[in-house]
Motif scaffolding. Structure first.
Motif, mmCIF file in Angstrom:
data_model
loop_
_atom_site.group_PDB
_atom_site.id
_atom_site.type_symbol
_atom_site.label_atom_id
_atom_site.label_comp_id
_atom_site.label_asym_id
_atom_site.label_seq_id
_atom_site.Cartn_x
_atom_site.Cartn_y
_atom_site.Cartn_z
ATOM 1 N N MET A 1 -24.545 -5.509 -46.298
ATOM 2 C CA MET A 1 -24.862 -6.680 -46.847
ATOM 3 C C MET A 1 -25.161 -7.778 -45.657
ATOM 4 N N VAL A 2 -24.341 -7.518 -44.630
ATOM 5 C CA VAL A 2 -24.395 -8.381 -43.498
ATOM 6 C C VAL A 2 -25.549 -8.042 -42.918
ATOM 7 N N ARG A 3 -26.224 -6.940 -42.956
ATOM 8 C CA ARG A 3 -27.525 -6.657 -42.006
ATOM 9 C C ARG A 3 -28.524 -7.356 -42.912
ATOM 10 N N MET A 4 -28.572 -7.350 -44.152
ATOM 11 C CA MET A 4 -29.644 -7.989 -44.867
ATOM 12 C C MET A 4 -29.752 -9.414 -44.984
ATOM 13 N N LEU A 5 -28.439 -10.084 -44.775
ATOM 14 C CA LEU A 5 -28.313 -11.473 -44.525
ATOM 15 C C LEU A 5 -28.924 -12.014 -43.243
ATOM 16 N N GLU A 6 -28.830 -10.822 -42.054
ATOM 17 C CA GLU A 6 -29.495 -11.323 -40.851
ATOM 18 C C GLU A 6 -30.864 -11.179 -40.838
ATOM 19 N N LEU A 7 -31.346 -10.023 -41.624
ATOM 20 C CA LEU A 7 -33.007 -9.748 -41.700
ATOM 21 C C LEU A 7 -33.597 -10.744 -42.296
ATOM 22 N N THR A 8 -32.997 -11.532 -43.472
ATOM 23 C CA THR A 8 -33.503 -12.450 -44.401
ATOM 24 C C THR A 8 -33.201 -13.948 -43.792
ATOM 25 N N GLU A 9 -32.635 -13.793 -42.431
ATOM 26 C CA GLU A 9 -32.343 -15.082 -41.872
ATOM 27 C C GLU A 9 -31.413 -16.143 -42.843
ATOM 28 N N THR A 10 -30.282 -15.593 -43.697
ATOM 29 C CA THR A 10 -29.558 -16.237 -44.665
ATOM 30 C C THR A 10 -28.370 -16.242 -44.193
ATOM 31 N N ALA A 11 -27.872 -15.586 -43.024
ATOM 32 C CA ALA A 11 -26.660 -15.159 -42.872
ATOM 33 C C ALA A 11 -25.751 -16.597 -42.421
ATOM 34 N N ALA A 12 -26.594 -17.515 -41.818
ATOM 35 C CA ALA A 12 -25.974 -18.925 -41.576
ATOM 36 C C ALA A 12 -25.576 -19.716 -42.780
ATOM 37 N N LEU A 13 -26.183 -19.492 -43.940
ATOM 38 C CA LEU A 13 -25.839 -19.998 -45.267
ATOM 39 C C LEU A 13 -24.675 -19.859 -45.783
ATOM 40 N N PHE A 14 -24.189 -18.748 -45.499
ATOM 41 C CA PHE A 14 -22.619 -18.404 -46.149
ATOM 42 C C PHE A 14 -21.741 -18.066 -45.023
ATOM 43 N N PRO A 15 -20.666 -18.813 -45.451
ATOM 44 C CA PRO A 15 -19.342 -18.513 -44.484
ATOM 45 C C PRO A 15 -18.964 -17.085 -44.948
ATOM 46 N N LEU A 16 -18.604 -16.121 -43.804
ATOM 47 C CA LEU A 16 -17.973 -14.918 -44.034
ATOM 48 C C LEU A 16 -16.685 -14.863 -43.560
ATOM 49 N N ILE A 17 -15.833 -14.307 -44.478
ATOM 50 C CA ILE A 17 -14.307 -13.825 -43.949
ATOM 51 C C ILE A 17 -14.221 -12.588 -44.309
ATOM 52 N N PRO A 18 -13.346 -11.718 -43.482
ATOM 53 C CA PRO A 18 -12.950 -10.379 -43.424
ATOM 54 C C PRO A 18 -12.314 -9.826 -44.634
ATOM 55 N N ALA A 19 -11.528 -10.859 -45.540
ATOM 56 C CA ALA A 19 -11.104 -10.177 -46.715
ATOM 57 C C ALA A 19 -10.404 -11.354 -47.473
ATOM 58 N N VAL A 20 -9.982 -11.033 -48.593
ATOM 59 C CA VAL A 20 -9.291 -12.166 -49.528
ATOM 60 C C VAL A 20 -8.039 -12.051 -49.388
ATOM 61 N N ALA A 21 -7.138 -13.157 -49.248
ATOM 62 C CA ALA A 21 -5.760 -13.132 -49.365
ATOM 63 C C ALA A 21 -5.295 -12.927 -50.424
ATOM 64 N N LEU A 22 -4.493 -11.973 -50.836
ATOM 65 C CA LEU A 22 -4.196 -11.538 -52.223
ATOM 66 C C LEU A 22 -2.679 -12.444 -52.694
ATOM 67 N N GLY B 1 -19.872 -29.627 -55.291
ATOM 68 C CA GLY B 1 -18.982 -29.969 -54.504
ATOM 69 C C GLY B 1 -18.147 -28.732 -53.919
ATOM 70 N N HIS B 2 -18.515 -27.515 -54.178
ATOM 71 C CA HIS B 2 -17.956 -26.244 -53.636
ATOM 72 C C HIS B 2 -18.656 -25.565 -52.315
ATOM 73 N N ARG B 3 -17.919 -24.717 -52.087
ATOM 74 C CA ARG B 3 -18.600 -23.784 -50.910
ATOM 75 C C ARG B 3 -18.632 -22.318 -51.291
ATOM 76 N N LEU B 4 -19.687 -21.593 -51.311
ATOM 77 C CA LEU B 4 -19.562 -20.401 -51.539
ATOM 78 C C LEU B 4 -19.363 -19.389 -50.396
ATOM 79 N N VAL B 5 -18.235 -18.722 -50.360
ATOM 80 C CA VAL B 5 -17.726 -17.787 -49.300
ATOM 81 C C VAL B 5 -18.006 -16.453 -49.742
ATOM 82 N N LEU B 6 -18.434 -15.555 -48.900
ATOM 83 C CA LEU B 6 -18.441 -14.031 -48.981
ATOM 84 C C LEU B 6 -17.362 -13.378 -48.265
ATOM 85 N N ALA B 7 -16.430 -12.637 -48.766
ATOM 86 C CA ALA B 7 -15.480 -12.097 -48.263
ATOM 87 C C ALA B 7 -15.725 -10.443 -48.241
ATOM 88 N N ALA B 8 -15.534 -9.820 -47.206
ATOM 89 C CA ALA B 8 -15.402 -8.397 -46.921
ATOM 90 C C ALA B 8 -16.768 -7.968 -47.389
#
Length: 115
Positions: free
Chosen positions: A94-115, A82-89
């Motif tokens: 990493m982004v290029r690998m996600l694009e090349l493997t066509e897995t980028a759409a599987l992970f929400p990407l955010i620019p940074a983690v709010a501290l 019941g969770h969502r795995l999000v990749l921050a920063a």
């Protein structure tokens, strides 16, 4: 129950499910994949119900196919719980690998983690 006490069950609002942050540093590669998988499995098990699991990648320098496989497996495990795995920063690599493997759409990407 003593007289005067009312112990009826009241519906409760869901608690605030803020993000559960996992900080990754170094390389997410074959040599570290097992450790990464264990760390993410623990995060899934410990995360509050309905919360996002945010993988903070700002200190991660590299990810290979073994690291990506652990992220994909952890994403599936998180969804089942019941969770969502999000990749921050994520790094450019990493982004290029996600694009090349066509897995980028599987992970929400955010620019940074709010501290």
């Amino acid at each position: 129950m003593t007289s005067g006490e009312d112990r009826t069950s009241q519906p409760t609002a869901p608690r605030n499910a803020g993000p559960h942050v996992v900080r990754v540093s170094g390389e997410m590669d074959f040599d570290h994949a097992e450790q990464l998988g264990a760390m993410l499995a623990e995060a899934v098990d410990e995360a509050p119900d309905g919360s996002d699991i945010v993988v903070d990648l700002r200190n991660s320098s590299f990810c290979d196919s073994a690291g990506l496989n652990r992220l994909l497996g952890s994403r599936q495990r998180a969804q089942q719980a019941g969770h969502r795995l999000v990749l921050a920063a994520p790094s450019h690599q990493m982004v290029r690998m996600l694009e090349l493997t066509e897995t980028a759409a599987l992970f929400p990407l955010i620019p940074a983690v709010a501290l």
